[in-house]
Design a protein around this motif. Structure first.
Motif, PDB file in Angstrom:
ATOM      1  N   ALA A  53     -27.241  38.458  39.197  1.00 27.06           N
ATOM      2  CA  ALA A  53     -27.402  37.027  39.489  1.00 27.06           C
ATOM      3  C   ALA A  53     -28.267  36.836  40.724  1.00 27.06           C
ATOM      4  O   ALA A  53     -29.174  35.988  40.746  1.00 27.06           O
ATOM      5  CB  ALA A  53     -26.039  36.370  39.675  1.00 27.06           C
ATOM      6  N   TRP A  54     -28.034  37.622  41.765  1.00 28.49           N
ATOM      7  CA  TRP A  54     -28.840  37.526  42.988  1.00 28.49           C
ATOM      8  C   TRP A  54     -30.299  37.857  42.687  1.00 28.49           C
ATOM      9  O   TRP A  54     -31.202  37.137  43.116  1.00 28.49           O
ATOM     10  CB  TRP A  54     -28.296  38.476  44.054  1.00 28.49           C
ATOM     11  N   ILE A 101     -30.900  19.194  45.531  1.00 29.62           N
ATOM     12  CA  ILE A 101     -29.656  18.614  44.991  1.00 29.62           C
ATOM     13  C   ILE A 101     -28.789  19.672  44.316  1.00 29.62           C
ATOM     14  O   ILE A 101     -27.605  19.817  44.637  1.00 29.62           O
ATOM     15  CB  ILE A 101     -29.975  17.474  44.003  1.00 29.62           C
ATOM     16  N   ILE A 102     -29.369  20.405  43.399  1.00 30.11           N
ATOM     17  CA  ILE A 102     -28.573  21.348  42.599  1.00 30.11           C
ATOM     18  C   ILE A 102     -28.297  22.634  43.360  1.00 30.11           C
ATOM     19  O   ILE A 102     -27.142  23.065  43.464  1.00 30.11           O
ATOM     20  CB  ILE A 102     -29.268  21.664  41.257  1.00 30.11           C
ATOM     21  N   LEU A 103     -29.337  23.252  43.875  1.00 27.79           N
ATOM     22  CA  LEU A 103     -29.144  24.561  44.501  1.00 27.79           C
ATOM     23  C   LEU A 103     -28.548  24.472  45.901  1.00 27.79           C
ATOM     24  O   LEU A 103     -27.589  25.185  46.219  1.00 27.79           O
ATOM     25  CB  LEU A 103     -30.468  25.325  44.524  1.00 27.79           C
ATOM     26  N   VAL A 104     -29.106  23.606  46.756  1.00 25.39           N
ATOM     27  CA  VAL A 104     -28.593  23.553  48.128  1.00 25.39           C
ATOM     28  C   VAL A 104     -27.274  22.783  48.184  1.00 25.39           C
ATOM     29  O   VAL A 104     -26.246  23.348  48.562  1.00 25.39           O
ATOM     30  CB  VAL A 104     -29.632  22.954  49.107  1.00 25.39           C
ATOM     31  N   TYR A 105     -27.290  21.511  47.810  1.00 26.61           N
ATOM     32  CA  TYR A 105     -26.075  20.708  47.901  1.00 26.61           C
ATOM     33  C   TYR A 105     -24.979  21.270  46.991  1.00 26.61           C
ATOM     34  O   TYR A 105     -23.859  21.534  47.432  1.00 26.61           O
ATOM     35  CB  TYR A 105     -26.356  19.242  47.561  1.00 26.61           C
ATOM     36  N   GLY A 106     -25.309  21.460  45.711  1.00 34.07           N
ATOM     37  CA  GLY A 106     -24.326  21.992  44.771  1.00 34.07           C
ATOM     38  C   GLY A 106     -23.901  23.404  45.129  1.00 34.07           C
ATOM     39  O   GLY A 106     -22.728  23.766  44.996  1.00 34.07           O
ATOM     40  N   GLY A 107     -24.851  24.212  45.586  1.00 34.73           N
ATOM     41  CA  GLY A 107     -24.535  25.592  45.968  1.00 34.73           C
ATOM     42  C   GLY A 107     -23.597  25.672  47.157  1.00 34.73           C
ATOM     43  O   GLY A 107     -22.690  26.511  47.196  1.00 34.73           O
ATOM     44  N   LEU A 113     -15.955  25.954  47.761  1.00 36.33           N
ATOM     45  CA  LEU A 113     -14.839  25.887  46.829  1.00 36.33           C
ATOM     46  C   LEU A 113     -14.357  27.286  46.432  1.00 36.33           C
ATOM     47  O   LEU A 113     -13.158  27.527  46.298  1.00 36.33           O
ATOM     48  CB  LEU A 113     -15.271  25.109  45.575  1.00 36.33           C
ATOM     49  N   ALA A 114     -15.300  28.197  46.258  1.00 35.55           N
ATOM     50  CA  ALA A 114     -14.970  29.540  45.775  1.00 35.55           C
ATOM     51  C   ALA A 114     -14.561  30.500  46.891  1.00 35.55           C
ATOM     52  O   ALA A 114     -14.212  31.649  46.605  1.00 35.55           O
ATOM     53  CB  ALA A 114     -16.157  30.117  45.007  1.00 35.55           C
ATOM     54  N   LEU A 115     -14.605  30.058  48.141  1.00 36.57           N
ATOM     55  CA  LEU A 115     -14.191  30.950  49.225  1.00 36.57           C
ATOM     56  C   LEU A 115     -12.708  31.298  49.142  1.00 36.57           C
ATOM     57  O   LEU A 115     -12.285  32.332  49.658  1.00 36.57           O
ATOM     58  CB  LEU A 115     -14.524  30.336  50.589  1.00 36.57           C
ATOM     59  N   VAL A 126     -15.247  35.090  46.231  1.00 36.69           N
ATOM     60  CA  VAL A 126     -16.311  34.785  45.273  1.00 36.69           C
ATOM     61  C   VAL A 126     -17.398  33.941  45.931  1.00 36.69           C
ATOM     62  O   VAL A 126     -18.586  34.083  45.634  1.00 36.69           O
ATOM     63  CB  VAL A 126     -15.729  34.064  44.032  1.00 36.69           C
ATOM     64  N   GLY A 127     -17.006  33.082  46.868  1.00 38.59           N
ATOM     65  CA  GLY A 127     -17.964  32.228  47.557  1.00 38.59           C
ATOM     66  C   GLY A 127     -19.065  33.000  48.263  1.00 38.59           C
ATOM     67  O   GLY A 127     -20.182  32.505  48.409  1.00 38.59           O
ATOM     68  N   VAL A 128     -18.761  34.216  48.678  1.00 35.96           N
ATOM     69  CA  VAL A 128     -19.777  35.058  49.327  1.00 35.96           C
ATOM     70  C   VAL A 128     -20.930  35.330  48.365  1.00 35.96           C
ATOM     71  O   VAL A 128     -22.093  35.321  48.760  1.00 35.96           O
ATOM     72  CB  VAL A 128     -19.149  36.386  49.813  1.00 35.96           C
ATOM     73  N   PHE A 129     -20.620  35.540  47.111  1.00 41.16           N
ATOM     74  CA  PHE A 129     -21.660  35.821  46.127  1.00 41.16           C
ATOM     75  C   PHE A 129     -22.425  34.561  45.724  1.00 41.16           C
ATOM     76  O   PHE A 129     -23.556  34.637  45.281  1.00 41.16           O
ATOM     77  CB  PHE A 129     -21.063  36.507  44.901  1.00 41.16           C
ATOM     78  N   TYR A 130     -21.783  33.390  45.875  1.00 40.25           N
ATOM     79  CA  TYR A 130     -22.448  32.136  45.532  1.00 40.25           C
ATOM     80  C   TYR A 130     -23.396  31.640  46.622  1.00 40.25           C
ATOM     81  O   TYR A 130     -24.118  30.676  46.408  1.00 40.25           O
ATOM     82  CB  TYR A 130     -21.411  31.052  45.234  1.00 40.25           C
ATOM     83  N   VAL A 131     -23.396  32.271  47.765  1.00 40.65           N
ATOM     84  CA  VAL A 131     -24.276  31.874  48.869  1.00 40.65           C
ATOM     85  C   VAL A 131     -25.746  31.962  48.461  1.00 40.65           C
ATOM     86  O   VAL A 131     -26.598  31.282  49.027  1.00 40.65           O
ATOM     87  CB  VAL A 131     -23.982  32.737  50.116  1.00 40.65           C
ATOM     88  N   VAL A 132     -26.038  32.750  47.458  1.00 39.56           N
ATOM     89  CA  VAL A 132     -27.418  32.885  46.997  1.00 39.56           C
ATOM     90  C   VAL A 132     -27.967  31.557  46.472  1.00 39.56           C
ATOM     91  O   VAL A 132     -29.172  31.317  46.546  1.00 39.56           O
ATOM     92  CB  VAL A 132     -27.549  34.012  45.937  1.00 39.56           C
ATOM     93  N   LEU A 133     -27.114  30.691  45.971  1.00 40.28           N
ATOM     94  CA  LEU A 133     -27.574  29.404  45.442  1.00 40.28           C
ATOM     95  C   LEU A 133     -28.233  28.552  46.525  1.00 40.28           C
ATOM     96  O   LEU A 133     -29.400  28.177  46.391  1.00 40.28           O
ATOM     97  CB  LEU A 133     -26.437  28.657  44.752  1.00 40.28           C
ATOM     98  N   PRO A 134     -27.536  28.221  47.627  1.00 45.58           N
ATOM     99  CA  PRO A 134     -28.214  27.432  48.656  1.00 45.58           C
ATOM    100  C   PRO A 134     -29.345  28.201  49.341  1.00 45.58           C
ATOM    101  O   PRO A 134     -30.360  27.601  49.730  1.00 45.58           O
ATOM    102  CB  PRO A 134     -27.105  27.061  49.640  1.00 45.58           C
ATOM    103  N   LEU A 135     -29.204  29.509  49.457  1.00 45.85           N
ATOM    104  CA  LEU A 135     -30.266  30.304  50.063  1.00 45.85           C
ATOM    105  C   LEU A 135     -31.557  30.182  49.254  1.00 45.85           C
ATOM    106  O   LEU A 135     -32.629  29.896  49.801  1.00 45.85           O
ATOM    107  CB  LEU A 135     -29.843  31.776  50.156  1.00 45.85           C
ATOM    108  N   CYS A 136     -31.464  30.367  47.954  1.00 42.24           N
ATOM    109  CA  CYS A 136     -32.645  30.247  47.099  1.00 42.24           C
ATOM    110  C   CYS A 136     -33.122  28.802  47.024  1.00 42.24           C
ATOM    111  O   CYS A 136     -34.326  28.553  46.896  1.00 42.24           O
ATOM    112  CB  CYS A 136     -32.365  30.807  45.708  1.00 42.24           C
ATOM    113  N   GLY A 137     -32.211  27.846  47.128  1.00 41.23           N
ATOM    114  CA  GLY A 137     -32.607  26.446  47.166  1.00 41.23           C
ATOM    115  C   GLY A 137     -33.495  26.157  48.366  1.00 41.23           C
ATOM    116  O   GLY A 137     -34.535  25.500  48.250  1.00 41.23           O
ATOM    117  N   VAL A 138     -33.099  26.660  49.521  1.00 42.36           N
ATOM    118  CA  VAL A 138     -33.908  26.472  50.732  1.00 42.36           C
ATOM    119  C   VAL A 138     -35.251  27.187  50.587  1.00 42.36           C
ATOM    120  O   VAL A 138     -36.303  26.633  50.941  1.00 42.36           O
ATOM    121  CB  VAL A 138     -33.140  26.961  51.982  1.00 42.36           C
TER     122      VAL A 138
END
Length: 163
Positions: A53-54, A101-107, A113-115, A126-138
Motif C-alpha cells: 500500500a505504501w 480533501i481525500i488524502l490529507v483531511y480524510g487520511g 481513528l485507527a490509532l 493500524v493508524g501508523v500505516f495509514y499515515v501514508v495517506l496524508p503524507l502522499c496527499g501533501v
C-alpha cells in the motif's frame, strides 16, 4: 522549483525502491518459513501488504509529479493552446483538491481513528500505516503546485522532462 521537484522525486524513488526490496525479501522469507520450516510467518505477510500500500501511494505521488495521471488527450488536443493551458491548470486544481480533501483531511481522520486498533500479527497501531495517506496527499499538493507553475511557464506538456 526544479530543485525541489528533483529532491522529492529522488526521495520518493528511494522510498519506493526500498519498499519494493523489503517486499521481495519478506516474501522470500514467507516462502522459506512456510515450505522449508513448515512454520509460516504471519507478521511478514501482514507487513508486505502494508508495504505494498505504501509503495503504491508513493508511486502515485511520483506519477503526479510527472503529470502522468489520468487524462483524456483527445479532448484537450482539439482545442487551442490557450485552452489547453487552462485545461491543464484545471486538471491540476482538481488533483490538488482531491489530495487536500481525500488524502490529507480524510487520511488524518482515518489515521487518528485507527490509532486505537492494533494489527493482528505485528502489534502496531493500524493508524501508523495509514499515515501514508496524508503524507502522499501533501506530496501530491506540492507536485500539483509545481505542475501549475510549469504549465504557466512552459505550456501543456503532459510529462516533465528530466523529472
Amino acid at each position: 522549483m526544479k530543485a525541489l521537484r528533483n529532491v522529492l522525486t529522488k526521495l520518493l524513488n528511494v522510498l519506493a525502491g526500498v519498499s519494493f526490496i523489503a517486499m521481495v525479501v519478506l516474501t522470500c522469507w514467507q516462502v522459506f518459513t512456510r515450505y522449508v520450516l513448515q512454520d509460516p510467518s504471519p507478521w511478514s505477510e501482514e507487513l508486505v501488504s502494508y508495504l505494498f500500500a505504501w509503495a503504491s501511494l508513493l508511486g502515485a505521488s511520483l506519477i503526479t509529479g510527472e503529470r502522468g495521471h489520468m487524462n483524456i488527450p483527445i479532448v484537450v488536443e482539439r482545442v487551442g493552446a490557450g485552452m489547453q493551458k487552462t485545461l491543464g491548470i484545471l486538471g491540476e486544481l482538481v488533483a490538488f483538491a482531491f489530495s487536500a480533501i481525500i488524502l490529507v483531511y480524510g487520511g488524518v481522520q482515518i489515521s487518528q481513528l485507527a490509532l486505537g486498533q492494533m494489527t493482528s500479527s505485528l502489534g502496531i497501531a493500524v493508524g501508523v500505516f495509514y499515515v501514508v495517506l496524508p503524507l502522499c496527499g501533501v506530496l501530491n499538493m506540492i507536485y500539483t503546485v509545481l505542475n501549475i507553475a510549469d504549465i504557466c511557464k512552459n505550456g501543456t506538456e503532459t510529462k516533465q522532462e528530466g523529472a
